[in-house]
Design an enzyme around this catalytic site. Structure first.
Site, PDB file in Angstrom:
ATOM      1  N   HIS A 138       5.942  29.768   7.373  1.00 34.07           N
ATOM      2  CA  HIS A 138       5.959  31.231   7.263  1.00 34.07           C
ATOM      3  C   HIS A 138       5.272  31.769   6.022  1.00 34.07           C
ATOM      4  O   HIS A 138       5.333  31.176   4.954  1.00 34.07           O
ATOM      5  CB  HIS A 138       7.401  31.731   7.277  1.00 34.07           C
ATOM      6  CG  HIS A 138       8.023  31.591   8.628  1.00 34.07           C
ATOM      7  ND1 HIS A 138       9.354  31.530   8.801  1.00 34.07           N
ATOM      8  CD2 HIS A 138       7.470  31.488   9.847  1.00 34.07           C
ATOM      9  CE1 HIS A 138       9.637  31.410  10.099  1.00 34.07           C
ATOM     10  NE2 HIS A 138       8.489  31.365  10.749  1.00 34.07           N
TER      11      HIS A 138
ATOM     12  N   GLY B 209      30.950  36.577  -0.402  1.00 33.22           N
ATOM     13  CA  GLY B 209      31.972  36.622   0.645  1.00 33.22           C
ATOM     14  C   GLY B 209      31.515  36.201   2.024  1.00 33.22           C
ATOM     15  O   GLY B 209      32.288  36.233   2.969  1.00 33.22           O
TER      16      GLY B 209
ATOM     17  N   PRO C 197      28.002  27.445   5.110  1.00 39.08           N
ATOM     18  CA  PRO C 197      28.345  26.027   5.212  1.00 39.08           C
ATOM     19  C   PRO C 197      27.753  25.243   4.045  1.00 39.08           C
ATOM     20  O   PRO C 197      26.890  25.741   3.329  1.00 39.08           O
ATOM     21  CB  PRO C 197      27.700  25.593   6.526  1.00 39.08           C
ATOM     22  CG  PRO C 197      26.578  26.546   6.733  1.00 39.08           C
ATOM     23  CD  PRO C 197      27.002  27.846   6.121  1.00 39.08           C
TER      24      PRO C 197
END
Lengths: 425, 631
Positions: free
Chosen positions: B289, B312, B316
């Site tokens: 990209h 918040g 993972p």
């Protein structure tokens, strides 16, 4: 593609060519610059550029990296003979710049300008327009004096001449230079916009008398705009960033990639590593590499590899052979198995079975070497006809007597990393 | 199957659509660019979503207007096609979405037009490689007009159970496997379009499915950003949970971080930025990209993942846990009673596309056409199995090619040479013969080359040029029946039929036609046998005994020698008759004489000859004074 760096040489040449059109008719910038490459005959240069023998000179590498002064890579106030010697000592030599080691191959020679006071100007593209940065404290690492920098946003499609630049310059700008600098900035901005620049930094430029002389220039151009600007750019090269020389295999894949509409990428990170990847898709290949690193196998990661954009069977065959050849050259020194991850996400429309044809051909060719080096293969892929593709790979494993485990979309994309390396099922 | 035209549907008491919806099951779209497959895929998706009406109402095709035929389930329908967006938008003001397949060169202008139009609200730009400055201008226009851009450089996005942008989500079986035919409750936004299929899969397997997914594209300046879509998702009560897939490079993820910190995002959000491996690369390696280039530390995926987590978001440890975290987050929503999982529904089946089914070997169909002489489909054109390159390398010549395409045989040199000589001999016979005359008259009437040529060719038949065919027919008829030349001459005489190929206006036994001599010499020297010729020469003996000019003429000679050539390359007598009946001899004459006709036509055109008008004095006008009375 995207924004790409251009050589300082080309930037300055363009600046000289368009100086009177965009920047100033009152004072000129002659663009006395010479680019030296490994084939340049240094002794012949003064014939074409008489000033080389008449003035004191500056020489520095021109390979898309900055902070050359910091790395001791500028020779200033030197005679042409000194410059020649300086270049000869460095040409084609491995040099470490920051964390990157590469060969110095291109040098820029220009007149040495004695001066007082160095200034900083840069223009950078952003989502809302282009921002002009200006400081009266150029010539140094500008981040260290960032509080002296004035930022002026020129919104998309806004005419820079309608902006009161003078009033936005830093407070410490010499009064007698304010107008001169504002005019220069406006001109430079017009140059930047009219020539399709995405980034232009002059650090420093100097103001001697009525003249402004850019000393050091860094620029990036958005190469997707080629179709709009090609006549203005002329034959503008986009050199590869300074860095490690490509290995024979990487070069081979790169050449194949450049000749094809498909995408084939290979970076060898550690040829002795035991984890090799051959992943379909740009995003997919990054995710596999991420996961190997993030699961703690960074030191065992041998390569980054990607194929996508519908390569032909021949291309995937050559690509797979290149990787298999690299990975089966020697056994793992610690006697462990080696792992080949033939990964990928769910393809949109590519026939998965067909894309495996080239890979299976290569695996057949390397049957013996794969066994000798104890290679285990994990496949994960989805998309059109993936069941057939996985069946072909599974059958091939049985035929060759090489462990090939296959998984489809029901298995999370990167799970084969952990299956292979963590021994989990 | 009946073809029906899409008629303008009266927009049903349109419910005011909420601002946070940019595509749903009522979205009507105009597709820019004649992308037939993408259009069919959009319609198929509509169908399995049980949409009442097709999502594609019109196509803009700058090179052609009219209609495009495609499938709606099992039926065929026509979608109107316009040359300009203005034309399409005027007829379909209810279309508020444009899927723009224009190339990187023209995507700017076409998207600009759409964004400035009154009726289009959202534009998906598929093209890759649009200059960044142009995209920035589009973004400005979109902002000013309160419109949406998805892309550039993207596959698009999908509103599950409602609307699919172009090719998003791949094949139908994958769409059904990912439960995209009905809306779930999870929305995602991702940079990469290539990974959107995988995201659909992951989310479908670990939650009750996708509500909407958008791939904003990999450019430095995507037309719409993560936060803009996330805020839509936040506002939409049907969406319970958000997934974000960012990547290395750029700082757009930090806007999401700020929104999390300031409490603007209240729904659970599971996030991950790909490219955490960038740190192990020696130099700056650019991934696919344009935007994926980690300059500063802040732009690395590690930094972004940490910032998202600190703000918040559910992040993972690594991508391998992405699925688990999504599942955990969704399960928590359900457990807390905040969300009741949406049940699965059975999608209607769409008939397999013919091409797909054929490839899978599940259907077969007798072909309407059979062709046994050539094949243009492979790497290289082949004539009767022989590659064109081989024909060149081995110098098969015109005769060799005629052999392949007419007789499906590799002709021996003598036979190919014979055919070439026939073409040379028949190429022209001057401007006065009826065919050439017709061609010339037509050419002088200003007709084009092909019309003029055909005008000449149409005269070829029983009286002109047909003697080649006729002689072959007459001589083999008697020869093969075992009749003697004398019998043939006698019977033809009694039937009052001229033997075709016998007789010449000027030439005679004492003044032979050199063309005939040449052909006979060639045949005698090269043909394995010349039974028909010999027979014809016996006949000639009888006819010339009656009149000096009743010789075997050039047409007759070619006719009988052709039959001998066929016998020589292995045809039985019956087969020769069959081939003669196919019209092979007329074919040879047409092939040769076309050269001459075209020569005459070009000759006339070169001279700019005017219209031909037959002179009055050459016509005997014998009109009666009045018509005959009918009794």
């Amino acid at each position: 593609m995207a924004q790409r760096g251009i050589r300082e040489y080309n930037g300055k040449k363009m600046l000289a060519k368009y100086w009177s059109e965009y920047i100033s008719k009152d004072f000129s910038f002659p663009g006395k610059v010479v680019l030296v490459n490994p084939n340049t005959k240094l002794d012949d240069l003064p014939k074409k550029h008489k000033w080389l023998k008449e003035e004191k000179l500056v020489v520095k590498p021109d390979q898309l990296f900055g902070k050359r002064g910091k790395h001791g890579l500028i020779k200033a106030n030197a005679s042409f003979d000194e410059v020649k010697k300086w270049i000869k000592e460095r040409m084609n030599k491995d040099t470490k710049v920051g964390k990157v080691t590469g060969k110095l191959t291109h040098f820029l020679i220009e007149p040495y300008v004695t001066h007082k006071g160095e200034f900083y100007v840069a223009i950078k593209s952003n989502r809302d327009g282009d921002t002009i940065y200006f400081s009266n404290h150029g010539g140094v690492d500008i981040e260290s004096v960032w509080d002296t920098v004035a930022e002026i946003l020129v919104p998309v499609e806004e005419d820079v001449n309608k902006i009161n630049i003078e009033s936005k310059l830093p407070k410490d700008t010499p009064k007698d230079k304010k107008k001169m600098f504002a005019d220069f900035i406006k001109g430079l901005f017009t140059f930047y916009r009219e020539l399709g620049y995405a980034y232009l930094e002059i650090n420093p430029f100097v103001a001697s008398g009525k003249n402004i002389v850019p000393l050091d220039l860094v620029a990036r151009i958005d190469d997707t705009a080629h179709f709009e600007y090609s006549t203005k750019w002329g034959d503008l090269p986009f050199p590869a960033p300074f860095g490690r020389k490509l290995s024979k295999e990487e070069k081979y894949i790169k050449e194949m990639d450049e000749k094809s509409g498909a995408s084939l990428k290979l970076t060898v990170l550690n040829p002795k590593g035991c984890i090799w990847t051959m992943v379909a898709g740009g995003g997919g290949s990054v995710i596999y590499t991420d996961t190997i690193v993030d699961l703690g196998y960074r030191d065992e990661l041998a390569n980054y590899g990607e194929y996508s954009g519908n390569p032909t069977t021949d291309q995937t065959y050559e690509y797979a052979k290149t990787i298999l050849d690299l990975m089966t050259r020697e056994k793992d020194p610690k006697g462990r198995p080696k792992f080949l991850l033939v990964g990928g996400g769910i393809a949109n429309f590519t026939d998965v079975a067909k894309t495996f044809t080239g890979i299976t051909m290569a695996l057949r060719d390397y049957k013996k070497k794969l066994k000798d080096t104890n290679v285990k293969i994990y496949v994960r892929r989805g998309g059109p006809n993936y069941q057939e593709g996985l069946r072909i790979m599974k059958d091939l494993g049985e035929e060759l007597g090489i462990p090939i485990d296959v998984y489809g979309p029901e298995t999370h994309m990167t799970r084969i990393v952990d299956m292979a390396l963590g021994g989990k099922k | 199957m009946e073809a029906i035209t899409v008629t303008k549907t009266k927009s049903k008491s349109k419910k005011q659509r909420k601002d946070y919806i940019i595509m749903d099951k009522n979205t009507k779209a105009i597709v820019f660019g004649y992308q037939q497959r993408a259009i069919q895929r959009m319609l198929d998706f509509d169908y399995i979503c049980r949409r009442e009406e097709q999502s594609v109402v019109a196509i803009v095709n700058p090179t052609r207007e009219g209609t495009h035929k495609c499938f709606w389930g099992t039926k065929e329908i026509l979608i109107p096609m316009y040359r300009t967006l203005g034309g399409a938008a005027k007829m379909y003001p209810e279309a508020d979405f444009m899927v723009n397949f224009a190339s990187f060169r023209s995507a700017y202008a076409t998207s600009k037009e759409a964004l400035e139009s009154k009726t289009i609200r959202s534009v998906a730009i598929i093209a890759e490689g649009i200059p960044e400055r142009r995209t920035k201008e589009l973004i400005k226009i979109a902002k000013e007009n309160n419109k949406w851009i998805i892309g550039p450089a993207t596959v698009g996005g999908i509103a599950a159970g409602g609307f699919r942008i172009g090719n998003t989500a791949g094949m139908l079986d994958n769409i059904i496997a990912s439960k995209l035919h009905r809306a779930g409750s999870v929305a995602y936004v991702s940079k990469s379009g290539g990974l959107s299929n995988e995201l659909n899969n992951i989310i479908a397997r670990n939650t009750d499915g996708i509500f909407e997914g958008v791939a904003i594209g990999g450019d430095t300046y995507p037309g719409s950003t993560f936060i803009e879509h996330i805020m839509r998702y936040e506002a939409n009560p049907d969406i319970k949970m958000i997934v974000l897939l960012g990547e290395v490079g750029g700082t757009d993820e930090y806007v999401v971080v700020d929104a999390l910190k300031s409490g603007k995002i209240k729904k659970p959000i599971v996030a991950w930025c790909i490219g955490t491996c960038s740190k192990v690369f020696p130099a700056e390696v650019q991934f696919g990209h344009a935007g994926a280039r980690a300059g500063a530390e802040r732009e690395t995926s590690d930094a972004k993942n940490k910032a998202l987590k600190d703000a918040g978001a559910v992040v993972p440890k690594h991508f391998d846990d992405f699925d688990k975290e999504i599942k955990k987050t969704f399960d928590k929503l359900v457990k807390s009673g905040k969300h009741k999982p949406i049940p699965d529904v059975e999608p209607p089946t769409i008939p397999l596309d013919y091409a797909v089914a054929l490839k899978q070997g599940v259907i077969r169909k007798p072909a309407q056409f059979i062709s046994t002489i050539s094949d243009d489909r492979g790497e290289e054109l082949r004539y009767c199995g022989v590659k064109i390159s081989k024909i060149f390398e081995e110098e098969w010549g015109l005769g060799g090619v005629i052999g392949l395409l007419w007789f499906k045989k590799k002709l021996p040199k003598w036979a190919a040479g014979f055919l070439e000589r026939v073409v040379l001999l028949t190429a022209d016979h001057g401007p006065a013969v009826s065919g050439a005359h017709n061609s010339i008259v037509a050419a002088r009437a200003g007709k084009d080359l092909i019309s003029s040529l055909v005008s000449g060719l149409l005269t070829i038949g029983p009286r002109f040029g047909g003697a080649v065919q006729g002689s072959a027919d007459h001589f083999t008829q008697y020869l093969y029946k075992g009749e003697t030349p004398a019998f043939m001459v006698k019977e033809m005489k009694s039937k009052n039929v001229n033997i075709q190929g016998i007789g010449h206006r000027i030439k005679s036994v004492t003044n032979p036609d050199v063309r005939v001599t040449l052909m006979i010499d060639y045949a005698k020297k090269n043909f394995p046998k010349t039974e028909t010729l010999d027979y014809a020469l016996e006949v000639e003996k009888l006819t010339t005994s009656k009149r000096n000019n009743l010789i075997l003429n050039v047409d007759g000679c070619i006719g009988v020698l052709c039959c001998d050539m066929l016998r020589g390359i292995g045809y039985s007598r019956d087969e020769v008759r069959e081939v003669v009946d196919l019209g092979i001899l007329n074919a040879l004459f047409v092939l040769g004489r076309s050269i001459g006709f075209m020569g005459h036509i070009m000759d006339q055109k070169r001279m700019k000859s005017g219209l031909y008008r037959h002179p009055w004095d050459d016509i005997n006008y014998m009109m009666p004074d009045k018509p005959e009375k009918v009794k």
